[in-house]
Design a protein around this motif. Structure first.
Motif, PDB file in Angstrom:
ATOM      1  N   ILE A  68      -2.868  35.597 -27.189  1.00  0.00           N
ATOM      2  CA  ILE A  68      -1.949  34.868 -28.064  1.00  0.00           C
ATOM      3  C   ILE A  68      -1.958  35.508 -29.452  1.00  0.00           C
ATOM      4  CG2 ILE A  68      -1.332  32.621 -28.984  1.00  0.00           C
ATOM      5  CD1 ILE A  68      -1.384  32.794 -25.921  1.00  0.00           C
ATOM      6  N   HIS A  69      -0.786  35.708 -30.038  1.00  0.00           N
ATOM      7  CA  HIS A  69      -0.684  36.158 -31.423  1.00  0.00           C
ATOM      8  C   HIS A  69       0.017  35.062 -32.211  1.00  0.00           C
ATOM      9  CE1 HIS A  69       0.826  39.310 -34.590  1.00  0.00           C
ATOM     10  NE2 HIS A  69      -0.043  38.445 -35.074  1.00  0.00           N
ATOM     11  N   CYS A  70      -0.739  34.364 -33.078  1.00  0.00           N
ATOM     12  CA  CYS A  70      -0.167  33.323 -33.926  1.00  0.00           C
ATOM     13  C   CYS A  70      -0.069  33.831 -35.359  1.00  0.00           C
ATOM     14  CB  CYS A  70      -1.052  32.072 -33.895  1.00  0.00           C
ATOM     15  SG  CYS A  70      -0.986  31.147 -32.361  1.00  0.00           S
ATOM     16  N   TYR A  71       1.140  33.996 -35.860  1.00  0.00           N
ATOM     17  CA  TYR A  71       1.323  34.199 -37.287  1.00  0.00           C
ATOM     18  C   TYR A  71       2.404  33.247 -37.794  1.00  0.00           C
ATOM     19  CZ  TYR A  71       5.139  37.570 -36.130  1.00  0.00           C
ATOM     20  OH  TYR A  71       6.260  38.194 -35.647  1.00  0.00           O
ATOM     21  N   ASN A  72       2.363  32.025 -37.212  1.00  0.00           N
ATOM     22  CA  ASN A  72       3.211  30.951 -37.709  1.00  0.00           C
ATOM     23  C   ASN A  72       2.721  30.535 -39.095  1.00  0.00           C
ATOM     24  OD1 ASN A  72       1.004  30.056 -35.777  1.00  0.00           O
ATOM     25  ND2 ASN A  72       1.390  28.129 -36.831  1.00  0.00           N
ATOM     26  N   LYS A  73       3.134  29.426 -39.595  1.00  0.00           N
ATOM     27  CA  LYS A  73       2.809  29.019 -40.969  1.00  0.00           C
ATOM     28  C   LYS A  73       1.331  29.234 -41.279  1.00  0.00           C
ATOM     29  CE  LYS A  73       4.546  25.170 -42.568  1.00  0.00           C
ATOM     30  NZ  LYS A  73       4.733  23.733 -42.891  1.00  0.00           N
ATOM     31  N   ALA A  74       1.043  29.948 -42.354  1.00  0.00           N
ATOM     32  CA  ALA A  74      -0.331  30.291 -42.711  1.00  0.00           C
ATOM     33  C   ALA A  74      -1.135  29.048 -43.077  1.00  0.00           C
ATOM     34  CB  ALA A  74      -0.340  31.266 -43.881  1.00  0.00           C
ATOM     35  N   THR A  75      -2.463  29.160 -42.901  1.00  0.00           N
ATOM     36  CA  THR A  75      -3.358  28.058 -43.245  1.00  0.00           C
ATOM     37  C   THR A  75      -3.154  27.604 -44.687  1.00  0.00           C
ATOM     38  OG1 THR A  75      -4.989  28.833 -41.646  1.00  0.00           O
ATOM     39  CG2 THR A  75      -5.780  27.382 -43.389  1.00  0.00           C
ATOM     40  N   GLY A  76      -2.913  28.557 -45.594  1.00  0.00           N
ATOM     41  CA  GLY A  76      -2.698  28.228 -46.998  1.00  0.00           C
ATOM     42  C   GLY A  76      -1.484  27.359 -47.234  1.00  0.00           C
ATOM     43  N   TRP A  77      -0.517  27.379 -46.305  1.00  0.00           N
ATOM     44  CA  TRP A  77       0.666  26.528 -46.404  1.00  0.00           C
ATOM     45  C   TRP A  77       0.533  25.285 -45.535  1.00  0.00           C
ATOM     46  CZ3 TRP A  77       3.387  27.400 -50.432  1.00  0.00           C
ATOM     47  CH2 TRP A  77       3.681  28.707 -50.870  1.00  0.00           C
ATOM     48  N   PHE A  96      -5.316  35.715 -34.555  1.00  0.00           N
ATOM     49  CA  PHE A  96      -4.924  34.647 -35.468  1.00  0.00           C
ATOM     50  C   PHE A  96      -4.692  35.258 -36.848  1.00  0.00           C
ATOM     51  CE2 PHE A  96      -7.194  32.856 -31.961  1.00  0.00           C
ATOM     52  CZ  PHE A  96      -6.378  31.801 -31.596  1.00  0.00           C
ATOM     53  N   ASP A  97      -3.429  35.308 -37.207  1.00  0.00           N
ATOM     54  CA  ASP A  97      -2.942  36.079 -38.337  1.00  0.00           C
ATOM     55  C   ASP A  97      -2.672  35.134 -39.514  1.00  0.00           C
ATOM     56  OD1 ASP A  97      -1.812  38.094 -39.851  1.00  0.00           O
ATOM     57  OD2 ASP A  97      -0.553  38.845 -38.228  1.00  0.00           O
ATOM     58  N   PHE A  98      -3.671  34.956 -40.388  1.00  0.00           N
ATOM     59  CA  PHE A  98      -3.586  34.036 -41.521  1.00  0.00           C
ATOM     60  C   PHE A  98      -3.506  32.576 -41.100  1.00  0.00           C
ATOM     61  CE2 PHE A  98      -2.812  37.991 -43.567  1.00  0.00           C
ATOM     62  CZ  PHE A  98      -3.141  37.836 -44.903  1.00  0.00           C
ATOM     63  N   THR A  99      -3.751  32.270 -39.846  1.00  0.00           N
ATOM     64  CA  THR A  99      -3.743  30.897 -39.363  1.00  0.00           C
ATOM     65  C   THR A  99      -4.740  30.785 -38.220  1.00  0.00           C
ATOM     66  OG1 THR A  99      -2.323  29.108 -38.565  1.00  0.00           O
ATOM     67  CG2 THR A  99      -1.827  31.298 -37.749  1.00  0.00           C
ATOM     68  N   PHE A 102      -9.501  37.992 -32.905  1.00  0.00           N
ATOM     69  CA  PHE A 102      -9.486  38.545 -34.248  1.00  0.00           C
ATOM     70  C   PHE A 102      -8.835  37.549 -35.191  1.00  0.00           C
ATOM     71  CE2 PHE A 102      -7.298  41.687 -37.273  1.00  0.00           C
ATOM     72  CZ  PHE A 102      -8.413  41.740 -38.117  1.00  0.00           C
ATOM     73  N   PHE A 103      -9.543  37.230 -36.284  1.00  0.00           N
ATOM     74  CA  PHE A 103      -9.058  36.287 -37.286  1.00  0.00           C
ATOM     75  C   PHE A 103      -8.835  37.056 -38.585  1.00  0.00           C
ATOM     76  CE2 PHE A 103     -11.261  33.901 -34.120  1.00  0.00           C
ATOM     77  CZ  PHE A 103     -10.663  32.652 -34.069  1.00  0.00           C
ATOM     78  N   LEU A 104      -7.576  37.167 -39.003  1.00  0.00           N
ATOM     79  CA  LEU A 104      -7.208  37.960 -40.175  1.00  0.00           C
ATOM     80  C   LEU A 104      -6.771  37.056 -41.326  1.00  0.00           C
ATOM     81  CD1 LEU A 104      -6.575  40.809 -41.399  1.00  0.00           C
ATOM     82  CD2 LEU A 104      -4.249  40.507 -40.522  1.00  0.00           C
ATOM     83  N   GLY A 105      -7.053  37.503 -42.567  1.00  0.00           N
ATOM     84  CA  GLY A 105      -6.533  36.811 -43.739  1.00  0.00           C
ATOM     85  C   GLY A 105      -7.202  35.478 -44.009  1.00  0.00           C
ATOM     86  N   ASN A 106      -8.534  35.442 -43.917  1.00  0.00           N
ATOM     87  CA  ASN A 106      -9.306  34.210 -44.121  1.00  0.00           C
ATOM     88  C   ASN A 106      -9.051  33.159 -43.044  1.00  0.00           C
ATOM     89  OD1 ASN A 106     -10.558  35.179 -46.463  1.00  0.00           O
ATOM     90  ND2 ASN A 106      -8.978  34.329 -47.811  1.00  0.00           N
ATOM     91  N   ALA A 107      -8.490  33.538 -41.907  1.00  0.00           N
ATOM     92  CA  ALA A 107      -8.319  32.588 -40.807  1.00  0.00           C
ATOM     93  C   ALA A 107      -9.689  32.211 -40.264  1.00  0.00           C
ATOM     94  CB  ALA A 107      -7.460  33.203 -39.708  1.00  0.00           C
ATOM     95  N   PHE A 108      -9.869  30.947 -39.899  1.00  0.00           N
ATOM     96  CA  PHE A 108     -11.186  30.473 -39.490  1.00  0.00           C
ATOM     97  C   PHE A 108     -11.057  29.448 -38.373  1.00  0.00           C
ATOM     98  CE2 PHE A 108      -9.703  28.062 -43.192  1.00  0.00           C
ATOM     99  CZ  PHE A 108      -9.761  26.751 -42.726  1.00  0.00           C
ATOM    100  N   VAL A 109     -12.202  29.072 -37.809  1.00  0.00           N
ATOM    101  CA  VAL A 109     -12.290  28.016 -36.807  1.00  0.00           C
ATOM    102  C   VAL A 109     -12.824  26.765 -37.498  1.00  0.00           C
ATOM    103  CG1 VAL A 109     -13.311  27.269 -34.628  1.00  0.00           C
ATOM    104  CG2 VAL A 109     -12.705  29.689 -34.968  1.00  0.00           C
ATOM    105  N   GLY A 166     -11.398  38.843 -44.225  1.00  0.00           N
ATOM    106  CA  GLY A 166     -10.835  38.057 -45.315  1.00  0.00           C
ATOM    107  C   GLY A 166     -10.739  38.820 -46.617  1.00  0.00           C
ATOM    108  N   ASP A 167     -10.587  38.091 -47.713  1.00  0.00           N
ATOM    109  CA  ASP A 167     -10.323  38.711 -49.013  1.00  0.00           C
ATOM    110  C   ASP A 167     -11.501  38.586 -49.986  1.00  0.00           C
ATOM    111  OD1 ASP A 167     -10.304  36.041 -49.645  1.00  0.00           O
ATOM    112  OD2 ASP A 167      -8.233  35.983 -50.351  1.00  0.00           O
TER     113      ASP A 167
END
Length: 478
Positions: free
Chosen positions: A285-294, A316-319, A335-342, A363-364
């Motif tokens: 699965i590739h999720c880059y829907n609305k980012a966690t920050g939003w 998981f792309d930013f989400t 793979f969790f990118l852009g501060n994406a977490f569980v 992450g950043d």
């Protein structure tokens, strides 16, 4: 002129009763104390679903003699459907589906579900506008396919419906082995894409679903729906859309058990995949829907106390992933990118049988933990067999349920602090330590292991290195 056989079939369809479909999405909370009772209940429910003798007998009769001896491919344009998408084609498509369901061959699939002999509604690459959902007839049937074309909702399409609906007339299974393949579904911001309700062994393959406001795909009740090689997004984008904070809807809403989602991209939605059933499997699965920050979530597991979900080899792309009171949850190879977490969210304090292993986090460098706890409702108190290990992180704080550390000093006490590394606060259940003091061997004791800190004390001052290994997981109940 309409034949007598067609008239009889139409009369038969007219007398089929329409009952309210049961919503299998509502489930009560079942904690660890009711675990075995839930196991028995689920086994009983599943057996009643899939047992040939357990399915209610067919509520209406139909001929088992083949109706059609030639091809069972029904072309939309042969029924007057407009492939340009300018005119409404709902009536024509419904008639084609109705004819396909009358092309029964001898025998059945599951008891009472007629074999349609591989009948197909072929869209021939056209684009067809519809003003109401395409629903299968109130005849129990299977071995049927809709393929190769585009469907778009008209401006007056109902906002609370889906463009294609497998919606039976009762709580019993009405459809089996139905395939929706090579379709472009454009909901035109009027409702949802596909609804699969109370159906057996359904396949959604190589579809593109966009512009929904409710669900891209709804899977409710039923058994073994497979979604694969499919792209889902409310807004068509390639990431970083300026409207991202306004994305709404759910990419795939699963209110059912024993389903699989494989090689699917969800590129815009508030929640990528919402899971409210048990024993579902997600891979690739590739999720880059609305980012966690939003405020978005890649996968939200809302099956507290009885999760049984496996997520593997996903991106998981930013989400990220949220799981409520997870019981038997497996997340691996992702793979969790852009501060994406569980995030493990406590409702009644249950975390049992969790494996979060062999994942990568990037992450950043702002100090975001890889695995987090939400204990705002209740603290986690029933924690058993939770393993968070063998992950790696770059630019994030790596959290784990196991840790190792060492410290050198000259004195009588040594303390190793694991509070930054361990997932659960104040929960060290196993400690192993070695005090390396060179040629001397002072008497020593484990003085404290609270607050995720381990303290060892010696009888006399000495120069030594303390090596400690700690573990927050256990096997069995305490």
């Amino acid at each position: 002129m309409v034949s007598k056989k067609t008239m009889l079939a139409n009369l038969l369809l007219a007398f089929v009763s329409v009952n309210t479909v049961l919503d299998y999405g509502e489930s009560s909370y079942s904690g660890i104390s009711n675990y075995h009772a839930n196991i028995r209940r689920m086994a009983s429910v599943k057996a009643s679903f899939i047992s040939r003798n357990g399915v209610p007998p067919i509520s209406h009769s139909f001929s088992t003699t083949p109706v059609l001896t030639g091809s069972r491919v029904y072309h939309a344009t042969d029924y007057g459907a407009d492939p340009s998408g300018k005119l409404d084609s709902t009536d024509a498509l419904e008639q084609a589906i109705s004819d396909a369901f009358r092309s029964q061959v001898e025998g059945h699939l599951i008891q009472g579900v007629a074999d349609l002999g591989g009948a197909q509604l072929h869209l021939d690459g056209g684009t067809f506008k519809i003003s109401r959902p395409l629903r299968l007839p109130k005849i129990r049937g299977g071995n049927f396919m809709i393929l190769c074309g585009s469907l778009t909702a008209s401006p007056d399409f109902p906002t609370d419906r889906h463009l294609i609906e497998l919606l039976p007339s009762s709580s019993s299974f009405s459809y089996e082995d139905v395939t929706l393949k090579d379709l472009m579904i454009d909901s035109n911001f009027r409702g949802g894409g596909i609804a699969i309700v109370n159906s057996l062994r359904t396949i959604i393959d190589n579809c593109y679903i966009s512009h929904f406001v409710t669900n891209g795909i709804l899977i409710q009740g039923g058994h073994e729906t497979y979604v694969r090689n499919t792209f889902i997004g409310q807004h068509i984008n390639a990431g970083g859309d300026r409207r991202e904070k306004d994305f709404s809807g759910i990419g795939i809403n699963i209110k059912s058990n024993d389903n699989a989602v494989t090689d699917v991209v969800i590129f815009s939605a508030s929640i990528g995949i919402l899971i409210q059933g048990q024993a579902n499997m997600l891979t690739g699965i590739h999720c880059y829907n609305k980012a966690t920050g939003w405020g978005g979530t890649g996968i939200y597991i809302q099956a507290p106390g009885f999760t049984q979900t496996r997520i593997a080899n996903s991106y998981f792309d930013f989400t990220g992933i949220v799981a409520e009171d997870p019981v038997q949850l497996h997340i691996t190879g992702s793979f969790f990118l852009g501060n994406a977490f569980v995030l493990l969210k406590s409702l009644k304090g249950v975390a049992f049988g969790i494996n979060i292993v062999d994942n990568m986090f990037s992450g950043d460098y702002t100090g975001v933990p890889t695995v987090q706890l939400d204990q705002s409702n209740s603290p986690f108190t029933k924690i058993e067999q939770v393993v968070v290990d063998r992950n790696n992180a770059r630019g994030m704080v790596l959290k784990s349920t196991v840790a190792r550390g060492s410290i050198w000093r000259n004195g009588t006490t040594w303390t190793v602090d694991f509070s930054r590394a361990l997932l659960f606060p104040n929960l060290i259940k196993h400690v192993q330590y070695t005090l390396h003091a060179g040629a001397s061997f002072p008497r020593h004791i484990l003085r404290n292991a609270s607050g995720n800190r381990v303290t060892v004390e010696t009888e006399l001052p000495t120069s030594a290195t303390l090596h400690v290994a700690v573990d927050q997981s256990t096997v069995g109940y305490t």
